[in-house]
Write a protein that holds these residues in place. Structure first.
Motif, PDB file in Angstrom:
ATOM      1  N   PHE A 130      -1.366   2.534  -6.187  1.00 38.54           N
ATOM      2  CA  PHE A 130      -2.252   1.380  -6.254  1.00 38.54           C
ATOM      3  C   PHE A 130      -2.094   0.499  -5.013  1.00 38.54           C
ATOM      4  O   PHE A 130      -1.010   0.414  -4.428  1.00 38.54           O
ATOM      5  CB  PHE A 130      -1.932   0.537  -7.495  1.00 38.54           C
ATOM      6  N   ALA A 131      -3.192  -0.148  -4.638  1.00 34.87           N
ATOM      7  CA  ALA A 131      -3.120  -1.234  -3.657  1.00 34.87           C
ATOM      8  C   ALA A 131      -2.828  -2.497  -4.449  1.00 34.87           C
ATOM      9  O   ALA A 131      -3.546  -2.826  -5.403  1.00 34.87           O
ATOM     10  CB  ALA A 131      -4.439  -1.371  -2.908  1.00 34.87           C
ATOM     11  N   PRO A 145      -7.554   2.157  -6.244  1.00 37.54           N
ATOM     12  CA  PRO A 145      -7.608   1.132  -7.290  1.00 37.54           C
ATOM     13  C   PRO A 145      -6.664  -0.001  -6.898  1.00 37.54           C
ATOM     14  O   PRO A 145      -5.680   0.214  -6.191  1.00 37.54           O
ATOM     15  CB  PRO A 145      -7.120   1.877  -8.536  1.00 37.54           C
ATOM     16  N   ALA A 146      -6.962  -1.211  -7.360  1.00 37.79           N
ATOM     17  CA  ALA A 146      -6.214  -2.374  -6.883  1.00 37.79           C
ATOM     18  C   ALA A 146      -5.749  -3.263  -8.026  1.00 37.79           C
ATOM     19  O   ALA A 146      -6.402  -3.354  -9.075  1.00 37.79           O
ATOM     20  CB  ALA A 146      -7.080  -3.177  -5.915  1.00 37.79           C
ATOM     21  N   ILE A 147      -4.631  -3.939  -7.803  1.00 35.96           N
ATOM     22  CA  ILE A 147      -4.048  -4.832  -8.806  1.00 35.96           C
ATOM     23  C   ILE A 147      -3.605  -6.119  -8.123  1.00 35.96           C
ATOM     24  O   ILE A 147      -2.969  -6.090  -7.061  1.00 35.96           O
ATOM     25  CB  ILE A 147      -2.837  -4.170  -9.499  1.00 35.96           C
ATOM     26  N   LEU A 153       0.835  -1.196   0.000  1.00 40.84           N
ATOM     27  CA  LEU A 153       0.000   0.000   0.000  1.00 40.84           C
ATOM     28  C   LEU A 153       0.876   1.253   0.000  1.00 40.84           C
ATOM     29  O   LEU A 153       1.923   1.285   0.664  1.00 40.84           O
ATOM     30  CB  LEU A 153      -0.903   0.039   1.235  1.00 40.84           C
ATOM     31  N   PRO A 154       0.465   2.289  -0.723  1.00 43.45           N
ATOM     32  CA  PRO A 154       1.215   3.551  -0.670  1.00 43.45           C
ATOM     33  C   PRO A 154       1.042   4.200   0.694  1.00 43.45           C
ATOM     34  O   PRO A 154      -0.048   4.167   1.272  1.00 43.45           O
ATOM     35  CB  PRO A 154       0.570   4.383  -1.781  1.00 43.45           C
ATOM     36  N   ASN A 155       2.113   4.760   1.218  1.00 46.29           N
ATOM     37  CA  ASN A 155       2.025   5.443   2.520  1.00 46.29           C
ATOM     38  C   ASN A 155       1.074   6.625   2.460  1.00 46.29           C
ATOM     39  O   ASN A 155       0.286   6.858   3.379  1.00 46.29           O
ATOM     40  CB  ASN A 155       3.415   5.921   2.950  1.00 46.29           C
TER      41      ASN A 155
END
Length: 352
Positions: free
Chosen positions: A105-106, A77-79, A67-69
């Motif tokens: 992105f997550a 959005p997720a990948i 996850l981005p801090n």
């Protein structure tokens, strides 16, 4: 000559799908392998958390959620990312997840069923059906997290899991976009050999051998594992095809070695090829449309024809991106070559 050379090594990389066991005393790598060993450095802009979830066969999959801090308050959005074939999440898929998470992105990088830290018995088995399902199970997981927008889910597949990812996307309409890098169609290469060079006689002989191995496994009560595989770096003569040298340089050296990776330190079952002999993965690739496909391949990759043929078979919208001078394994971990800016814009434009 090229096709003959490919057939000559086919039994090493295809029929057994195996790598020989590496004894600790024979390793020239530093003895620093731990359960948390990764082949890349975690970005200080990203957090990584171990997660688990089950696929619809009840197999527990283990992954790392990146996850981005700085993620704000809006759902992300997720990948879902996996691959290469025979690798684990601490290798290339984790590197991709680490890079994409920095870009907002997550991302979950997961070990496929029967491999790495994921469940499933016997160990070290691949399946076009179950490994396709693994991607959809990862989408299940991502879409049930409160901080993720389930309407903005994509797939990133690497090597053999590029083909699995395309197959998953064709069936799973929840996936809004897919990108693949150094894509392999494992069903095609297993059933037909490299460049479709396997003759009908060779195919028949292979199936006969696999059938005889099943008798042996049934009598023993446990599956046998492959005994042939990639040579150690010091065993290379310089006459091997480029892709063999590339695999050795990645999986058998400090660059990409991981103790849980089948290609680094283990082998698939001796009958593993059976799963792919008559299960073509690319049958419904045209049904991915109108969702977009990005296919990335190295200019000099031995696997390039898989990407080019998948591109031809797919319907619009689609894009084929050829990386100048790159070989197959360059797209595993060479961050100066992998087009992450392109991947970022592709997913940003299409996960909406």
């Amino acid at each position: 000559m090229r096709k003959i050379l490919m057939v000559g090594v086919m039994s090493i990389l295809l029929l057994t799908q195996a790598c020989t066991e590496i004894k600790n005393k024979e390793n020239k790598m530093k003895n620093t392998e731990t359960e948390e060993h990764y082949t890349f450095k975690l970005s200080d802009k990203v957090t990584r958390q171990k997660v688990s979830f089950k696929n619809r066969y009840g197999i527990e999959l283990v992954g790392d959620l990146y996850l981005p801090n700085d993620r704000g308050t809006e759902p992300l959005p997720a990948i879902a990312v996996s691959g290469p074939y025979g690798a684990v999440k601490e290798q290339a898929s984790g590197l991709y997840a680490n890079e994409l998470a920095q870009r907002g992105f997550a991302v979950v990088a997961f070990d496929p069923s029967y491999t790495g830290e994921s469940g499933g018995e016997p160990r070290n088995v691949a399946s076009p059906d179950i490994n396709t399902e693994d991607f959809s199970a990862a989408i299940d997981f991502l879409g049930t997290q409160s901080f993720i927008d389930r309407e903005k889910a994509g797939i990133m597949g690497i090597c053999g899991f590029g083909g699995m990812g395309l197959n998953a996307t064709a069936a799973d309409k929840r996936v809004k976009a897919i990108a693949v890098a150094s894509m392999y169609d494992m069903s095609r290469v297993t059933a037909k050999g490299y460049f479709d060079s396997m003759t009908a006689e060779q195919r028949s002989q292979t199936l006969e051998q696999l059938g005889q191995q099943r008798w042996k496994d049934a009598e023993a009560g446990t599956p046998a594992y492959g005994t042939a595989g990639l040579p150690k770096p010091e065993q290379l003569t310089g006459q091997e095809p480029e892709f063999v040298k590339g695999y050795v340089n990645y999986y058998k050296t400090e660059r990409g070695f991981h103790s849980r990776s089948i290609n680094s330190n283990g082998s698939y079952t001796a009958t593993n090829a059976l799963s792919f002999m008559n299960m073509p993965l690319m049958t419904y690739i045209n049904e991915i449309s109108p969702r977009p496909i990005l296919i990335i391949a190295g200019e000099n990759a031995h696997s390039r024809y898989f990407s080019e043929d998948a591109y031809k078979a797919a319907n619009e919208p689609k894009e084929l991106m050829i990386i100048p001078g790159a070989v197959h394994t360059d797209l595993y971990d060479k961050t100066d070559i992998i087009p992450f800016d392109k991947l970022e814009s592709f997913f940003n434009e299409n996960l909406k």
